[in-house]
Design a protein around this motif. Structure first.
Motif, mmCIF file in Angstrom:
data_model
loop_
_atom_site.group_PDB
_atom_site.id
_atom_site.type_symbol
_atom_site.label_atom_id
_atom_site.label_comp_id
_atom_site.label_asym_id
_atom_site.label_seq_id
_atom_site.Cartn_x
_atom_site.Cartn_y
_atom_site.Cartn_z
ATOM 1 N N LYS A 127 -80.158 30.189 -51.137
ATOM 2 C CA LYS A 127 -80.057 30.295 -52.596
ATOM 3 C C LYS A 127 -78.933 29.393 -53.111
ATOM 4 C CE LYS A 127 -81.755 34.978 -53.342
ATOM 5 N NZ LYS A 127 -81.486 36.255 -53.976
ATOM 6 N N LEU A 141 -73.301 36.249 -61.755
ATOM 7 C CA LEU A 141 -74.224 35.141 -61.565
ATOM 8 C C LEU A 141 -73.858 34.360 -60.302
ATOM 9 C CD1 LEU A 141 -76.590 33.781 -63.068
ATOM 10 C CD2 LEU A 141 -74.934 32.269 -64.129
ATOM 11 N N GLU A 180 -72.869 24.580 -67.903
ATOM 12 C CA GLU A 180 -72.960 24.890 -69.328
ATOM 13 C C GLU A 180 -72.489 26.320 -69.594
ATOM 14 O OE1 GLU A 180 -76.070 24.749 -73.027
ATOM 15 O OE2 GLU A 180 -76.791 24.031 -71.110
ATOM 16 N N LEU A 181 -72.816 27.230 -68.680
ATOM 17 C CA LEU A 181 -72.407 28.622 -68.873
ATOM 18 C C LEU A 181 -70.893 28.768 -68.750
ATOM 19 C CD1 LEU A 181 -75.257 30.489 -67.003
ATOM 20 C CD2 LEU A 181 -74.952 30.209 -69.454
ATOM 21 N N LEU A 196 -78.097 40.880 -64.733
ATOM 22 C CA LEU A 196 -77.347 40.313 -65.861
ATOM 23 C C LEU A 196 -77.819 40.919 -67.175
ATOM 24 C CD1 LEU A 196 -77.084 36.586 -64.768
ATOM 25 C CD2 LEU A 196 -75.325 38.349 -64.691
ATOM 26 N N LEU A 209 -70.517 35.827 -65.595
ATOM 27 C CA LEU A 209 -70.469 34.613 -64.771
ATOM 28 C C LEU A 209 -70.174 34.941 -63.305
ATOM 29 C CD1 LEU A 209 -68.702 32.216 -67.305
ATOM 30 C CD2 LEU A 209 -71.112 32.261 -66.661
ATOM 31 N N LEU A 234 -80.147 25.852 -53.132
ATOM 32 C CA LEU A 234 -81.091 25.631 -54.232
ATOM 33 C C LEU A 234 -80.389 25.707 -55.587
ATOM 34 C CD1 LEU A 234 -84.225 27.575 -53.018
ATOM 35 C CD2 LEU A 234 -84.181 25.190 -53.777
ATOM 36 N N ALA A 235 -79.482 26.680 -55.711
ATOM 37 C CA ALA A 235 -78.773 26.842 -56.987
ATOM 38 C C ALA A 235 -77.967 25.592 -57.296
ATOM 39 C CB ALA A 235 -77.864 28.067 -56.940
ATOM 40 N N LYS A 238 -88.658 25.089 -61.687
ATOM 41 C CA LYS A 238 -87.457 25.921 -61.734
ATOM 42 C C LYS A 238 -87.825 27.364 -62.079
ATOM 43 C CE LYS A 238 -83.971 22.503 -63.021
ATOM 44 N NZ LYS A 238 -82.914 22.170 -63.970
ATOM 45 N N ALA A 288 -81.063 38.720 -60.023
ATOM 46 C CA ALA A 288 -79.885 38.277 -60.781
ATOM 47 C C ALA A 288 -80.115 38.465 -62.272
ATOM 48 C CB ALA A 288 -79.592 36.806 -60.482
ATOM 49 N N LEU A 322 -86.413 33.663 -56.599
ATOM 50 C CA LEU A 322 -85.082 33.769 -55.990
ATOM 51 C C LEU A 322 -84.097 34.585 -56.813
ATOM 52 C CD1 LEU A 322 -84.659 30.083 -54.833
ATOM 53 C CD2 LEU A 322 -84.910 32.079 -53.354
ATOM 54 N N PHE A 323 -84.207 34.470 -58.130
ATOM 55 C CA PHE A 323 -83.132 35.024 -58.945
ATOM 56 C C PHE A 323 -83.590 36.129 -59.885
ATOM 57 C CE2 PHE A 323 -81.787 30.609 -57.946
ATOM 58 C CZ PHE A 323 -80.779 30.955 -57.060
ATOM 59 N N LEU A 362 -80.636 22.918 -58.266
ATOM 60 C CA LEU A 362 -81.467 23.168 -59.450
ATOM 61 C C LEU A 362 -80.669 23.614 -60.668
ATOM 62 C CD1 LEU A 362 -84.391 25.070 -57.741
ATOM 63 C CD2 LEU A 362 -84.507 22.811 -58.781
ATOM 64 N N PHE A 363 -79.632 24.409 -60.432
ATOM 65 C CA PHE A 363 -79.012 25.078 -61.571
ATOM 66 C C PHE A 363 -77.544 24.685 -61.779
ATOM 67 C CE2 PHE A 363 -82.452 27.972 -60.159
ATOM 68 C CZ PHE A 363 -83.280 27.762 -61.246
ATOM 69 N N HIS A 385 -82.344 27.497 -69.045
ATOM 70 C CA HIS A 385 -82.218 26.699 -67.830
ATOM 71 C C HIS A 385 -83.226 27.153 -66.787
ATOM 72 C CE1 HIS A 385 -78.850 23.952 -68.341
ATOM 73 N NE2 HIS A 385 -78.356 24.855 -69.156
ATOM 74 N N HIS A 416 -74.845 36.116 -57.159
ATOM 75 C CA HIS A 416 -76.269 35.977 -56.871
ATOM 76 C C HIS A 416 -76.603 34.579 -56.381
ATOM 77 C CE1 HIS A 416 -78.238 39.737 -57.997
ATOM 78 N NE2 HIS A 416 -77.256 39.882 -58.865
ATOM 79 N N PHE A 417 -76.014 33.592 -57.045
ATOM 80 C CA PHE A 417 -76.303 32.202 -56.705
ATOM 81 C C PHE A 417 -75.791 31.863 -55.306
ATOM 82 C CE2 PHE A 417 -77.058 29.484 -60.744
ATOM 83 C CZ PHE A 417 -78.121 30.276 -61.070
ATOM 84 N N SER A 463 -76.406 22.303 -63.606
ATOM 85 C CA SER A 463 -76.131 22.067 -65.023
ATOM 86 C C SER A 463 -76.051 23.390 -65.774
ATOM 87 C CB SER A 463 -77.203 21.159 -65.635
ATOM 88 O OG SER A 463 -78.457 21.812 -65.585
ATOM 89 N N ALA A 464 -76.863 24.367 -65.353
ATOM 90 C CA ALA A 464 -76.821 25.687 -65.986
ATOM 91 C C ALA A 464 -75.449 26.313 -65.798
ATOM 92 C CB ALA A 464 -77.896 26.600 -65.393
ATOM 93 N N ILE A 474 -74.941 33.769 -73.569
ATOM 94 C CA ILE A 474 -74.961 33.357 -72.160
ATOM 95 C C ILE A 474 -76.342 33.599 -71.554
ATOM 96 C CG2 ILE A 474 -74.011 33.853 -69.861
ATOM 97 C CD1 ILE A 474 -71.309 34.338 -71.130
ATOM 98 N N LYS A 524 -78.911 31.063 -72.829
ATOM 99 C CA LYS A 524 -78.700 29.741 -72.200
ATOM 100 C C LYS A 524 -79.248 29.760 -70.778
ATOM 101 C CE LYS A 524 -75.720 27.332 -75.000
ATOM 102 N NZ LYS A 524 -75.790 25.933 -75.378
#
Lengths: 339, 339
Positions: free
Chosen positions: A261, A251, A275-276, B276, A248, A264-265, B261, B272, B268-269, A268-269, B254, A254-255, A271-272, B247, B250
């Motif tokens: 980024k 992640l 959840e993670l 990971l 995490l 955008l993260a 996305k 990452a 972008l990722f 877009l992400f 996403h 990177h995000f 919820s990801a 992880i 998941k």
């Protein structure tokens, strides 16, 4: 006084917990001046709509100078516990002046003091440390023992299964699936302790025993309660926390390492990430010491305010559901089944 | 014949390994017709620039009808091993007709057959299963035992430390830091076996013993070699794989669940995701059975083509660095230090 940050984290959490659980009364045990300083700071920023005096009327402070060090050996802590905040807390529970104790202090000392001061339920020899972990589906799975008992016999493992099942049943409102942690699914796997416990669980109608489970299956919702000795449980929990935190954090780097980024993260992400984060085993807090006549909850040393509130919430839940009584009932049922 | 997919995965991996390691000769042991069918398919798609006959001249097939089942008990596998592909493979190594064995089959059977057919190094009682895990920095950390020995005494743990150190030294080209996996960092933690092993390691100059390490520190590059009994090691490795896979899956859901996305995530990722993925413990393949007089590598049952090539690569590396001899040297040094 416990945890890595002492009253600067526990006092704000306590104020929030009082707001969150209207039926809750809290007794804070520790250095009065430290506690009062934090309390003044916290209550001064409360919204005006909240009745400060009513809130404070549900809070009592018991002054103690002495604090048990995080690195104290349990035996030494027990000998020198008189007048310490942890000892006084346990004594309040032992005397029936509190329904549950919550501590972020030295785990070994908490266990030794609890066992000594509160006593065990009949038929249980040592307390077991249990905590919930988040799984794939979002449901918790309870893992015990987490390090309170490193050398166990088949009797002790069997008691863990009964206690874990009783605890999980009160959370899930169904008979939980109980598994033994092992290095393979076949009956031939594992040492004699595990095999003999498995045989006894198979012959126990009141426990929904589903067999052995392996490390990679813990979070796959196969079982609700996973039983193992304290060495394996501690390694399992801490390893999970280690790798989840590492992934995490990478992640997040990177995000959030670059403004575009990050933007955008976030869009877009979000919820990801949420959840993670929910999969991180240390998101839950409040490990229970099971097998005692009263309720003792261990909060993570590194717990933040939300995590401490969760630990207090676990105590509230266990008081409402009378977990020690439920465990006693579970033990009695098993004894009756055997005869 | 081993692994979840048999020759349909092993044969393509073998062809790639022959291309990748020009000094390598491979003997494939199993059902000749199955192997040949896969081999024809693989060699027919090779680029024209590759000399097919030269490649095939480095490949020999030993036909065997019998395959040891994945769920066979080690003792039964040992009794009924005559004529099986695993037994023939081990016998080739035992007779010196192969320098190393690689198998994706039944781990318990492989260990029993190896111990029986190849014999142990003097001073070692049972083989230990060791594998590398990726860490925070990208450096590997070696963890042993991974499940070959569930009840160990302090002598056996001590032997694991010497063997793990010898193996890691040949990979890292420096004296590796060795730690014991435990449930706390203080000397008072753990059972008598661990404490007594720690005392012996502290008195062993040729081992760079750094003390106890906890589950959450495994991937933080504190140690290069982490030693524990096979129960804890197996739970630790499989739990890590379980949570990392959960992880990452998941995250992929996403990232790739929506076309826009997916497109953005790819741009972008990508780095990452790559980084990971590199943290997933099952990315490495090729667990070594240490303590034998020759080299035996266990490939993951679920290994894909790349993972099988990695396992073959580990065998090549261990042959070049003469790992069994290095372990023997390590044991001898320790014996000399003691006198």
């Amino acid at each position: 006084m416990g945890g890595d940050y002492g009253p600067s984290y526990t006092v704000p959490a306590v104020v929030q917990a009082l707001l969150h659980f209207p039926e809750l009364n809290i007794q804070l045990v520790g250095r009065e001046s430290d506690i009062n300083a934090e309390l003044d700071a916290q209550t001064s920023i409360l919204p005006r709509s909240i009745d400060r005096d009513a809130l404070l009327s549900r809070l009592t402070i018991h002054h103690c100078d002495h604090v048990i060090a995080n690195d104290a050996k349990p035996s030494a802590a027990l000998r020198n516990s008189r007048g310490s905040s942890m000892r006084e807390t346990i004594d309040l529970v032992a005397r029936g002046e509190a329904d549950a104790a919550v501590s972020g202090g030295n785990t070994g000392a908490l266990m030794a003091l609890s066992k000594h001061g509160i006593k065990m339920l009949p038929g249980i020899e040592r307390p077991a440390l249990v905590s919930a972990l988040p799984t794939q589906s979002g449901q918790p799975v309870w893992l015990l023992d987490l390090g309170a008992n490193i050398d166990v016999d088949s009797d002790t493992l069997y008691q863990f299964a009964i206690m874990g099942s009783a605890l999980a049943e009160q959370h899930l409102a169904k008979v939980p699936k109980v598994a033994l942690l092992n290095i393979g699914a076949e009956a031939s796997k594992g040492n004699d302790t595990i095999k003999s416990c498995a045989m006894r669980l198979e012959q126990t109608p009141s426990i929904n025993y589903i067999g052995f489970i392996e490390g990679h299956e813990i979070l796959l919702d196969k079982a609700d309660v996973i039983v193992c000795d304290g060495f394996a449980g501690n390694i399992c929990l801490k390893t999970s926390e280690g790798i989840a935190n590492l992934i995490l954090n990478k992640l997040k780097q990177h995000f959030f390492g670059h403004p575009v980024k990050k933007w955008l993260a976030r869009i877009l992400f979000a919820s990801a990430l949420k959840e993670l984060k929910a999969l991180n085993p240390d998101q839950y807090n409040g490990a229970s010491l099971l097998g005692l006549r009263s309720i003792v909850i261990k909060s993570h040393g590194s717990a933040d305010k939300t995590a401490i509130i969760n630990a207090i919430g676990e105590a509230v839940h266990e008081v409402k559901r009378q977990i020690p009584q439920r465990i006693s009932d579970g033990l009695e049922t098993v004894l009756l089944e055997r005869h």
